[in-house]
Scaffold this active site. Structure first.
Site, PDB file in Angstrom:
ATOM      1  N   ASP A  38       0.827  -1.210   0.000  1.00 39.08           N
ATOM      2  CA  ASP A  38       0.000   0.000   0.000  1.00 39.08           C
ATOM      3  C   ASP A  38       0.857   1.253   0.000  1.00 39.08           C
ATOM      4  OD1 ASP A  38      -2.231  -1.564   0.054  1.00 39.08           O
ATOM      5  OD2 ASP A  38      -2.699  -1.242   2.168  1.00 39.08           O
ATOM      6  N   ASP A  85       0.129  -0.430   5.935  1.00 36.68           N
ATOM      7  CA  ASP A  85      -0.996  -1.177   5.374  1.00 36.68           C
ATOM      8  C   ASP A  85      -2.287  -0.525   5.862  1.00 36.68           C
ATOM      9  OD1 ASP A  85      -1.887  -3.186   3.738  1.00 36.68           O
ATOM     10  OD2 ASP A  85      -2.026  -4.683   5.321  1.00 36.68           O
ATOM     11  N   LYS A  93      -6.233  -0.500   6.361  1.00 35.01           N
ATOM     12  CA  LYS A  93      -7.336  -1.450   6.482  1.00 35.01           C
ATOM     13  C   LYS A  93      -8.620  -0.706   6.846  1.00 35.01           C
ATOM     14  CE  LYS A  93      -4.806  -5.116   5.800  1.00 35.01           C
ATOM     15  NZ  LYS A  93      -4.932  -5.893   4.552  1.00 35.01           N
TER      16      LYS A  93
END
Length: 340
Positions: A246, A259, A261
């Protein structure tokens, strides 16, 4: 006569006390009234024995050990025997055995000792964006999905069945489709922000489904700087797996694989993120062994954003924690290779 009877009683009942009293009585060191009083006490009517009410056959050994008690009679063995008589044998319950820490067969270090770090170039402010290679190498996501524990599979299946009961099969498919779409839009909006297209991303998000997510991560974005890669493909040259990272940027001064989420439920602790730390560790190892990247990463960050706009939970992974999850990732990778 009374004296002799008394000594016989003592020797029969108390064993070793016979020697204790022989010399004093012979030397007449005790007054006669003492013997007379003791004899009178012994001659009184016997009190009822409580053991007479006990089932003699069932507790024969226990009654015998108590009535014939001597100072040295009780030992750990006899105590266990008495417990067995009273309560039966101990339950055969073994304490849980702590699982031994497994070591990967093919251990590769998280940090690449042979990688050469190039000096910072003038155009280093432009984030890298390398396309994902389409090869036969498995992705990090695929490896983790195919090596889920039976417990993880059970809970995922139970959640799926519960959602199907509530929404129906078609409704559940639409629900999962929307979740993926929201995730993609959220990542695209973040990419626009990091590429200095913040205003466009904000305007897009005002009436969009990602508005809540962007509001959720606002306080985290303030701590992020020096973005080095966005939605960039990585592959581990030695272990032969790939993935799509990412973001790689500094979080509070530490270079991290980040990352992003999305979640509908709060996840305030790292353990609530399930296999996400293994995914981050896998990406860190891949970057460090990928010749396309002229830097190495030692830390990770998982940011859980919420649709309702409540503050996101950033979970920082320091080098020690990343190393722990790296070892777990290597075990999952070995399990995948063994299965395939």
């Amino acid at each position: 006569i009374v004296r002799m009877q008394f000594l016989q009683i003592l020797s029969r009942k108390l064993g070793g006390l016979e020697m204790l009293f022989q010399i004093p009585f012979c030397q007449k060191q005790f007054p006669y009234t003492c013997l007379s009083t003791s004899a009178c006490v012994y001659s009184k009517k016997k009190k009822g024995n409580g053991y007479e009410q006990v089932d003699q056959e069932k507790y024969k050994n226990l009654v015998h050990s108590v009535t014939s008690y001597k100072t040295s009679a009780q030992t750990p063995e006899t105590i266990f025997e008495e417990d067995n008589l009273l309560y039966g044998p101990p339950a055969k319950h073994k304490p849980p055995i702590k699982a031994a820490t497994k070591t990967p067969r093919n251990w590769v270090p998280l940090i690449n000792p042979s990688k050469r770090i190039l000096p910072v170039s003038s155009d280093s402010n432009v984030p890298m964006k390398i396309g994902l290679q389409r090869t036969k190498m498995p992705s990090v996501t695929r490896i983790l999905q195919q090596t889920l524990s039976p417990q993880q599979v059970f809970y995922l299946e139970r959640w799926k069945q519960k959602m199907i009961e509530e929404l129906g099969k078609e409704g559940f498919e639409e629900y999962t489709k929307n979740l993926f779409l929201q995730g993609e839009l959220f990542h695209s909006a973040l990419e626009s922000i990091f590429l200095s297209e913040e205003m466009a991303a904000r305007e897009q998000g005002e009436d969009d489904v990602v508005a809540g997510y962007l509001s959720s991560v606002e306080h985290v974005l303030e701590d992020i700087s020096e973005v080095k890669a966005l939605e960039s493909g990585v592959h581990h040259e030695t272990l032969q797996y790939l993935g799509l990272v990412d973001c790689v940027a500094k979080y509070r001064g530490q270079l991290c694989v980040i990352d992003w989420k999305t979640s509908e439920k709060p996840k305030p602790f790292l353990q609530n993120t399930y296999d996400n730390p293994l995914q981050v560790a896998a990406y860190i190892g891949a970057i460090n062994h990928d010749a396309n990247y002229d830097f190495q990463v030692r830390c990770g960050l998982i940011v859980v954003a919420y649709k309702n706009g409540s503050p996101a939970h950033p979970h920082f992974m320091d080098p020690d924690l990343c190393s722990q999850y790296w070892n777990k990732w290597l075990l999952r990778l070995e399990e995948y290779v063994d299965k395939n």
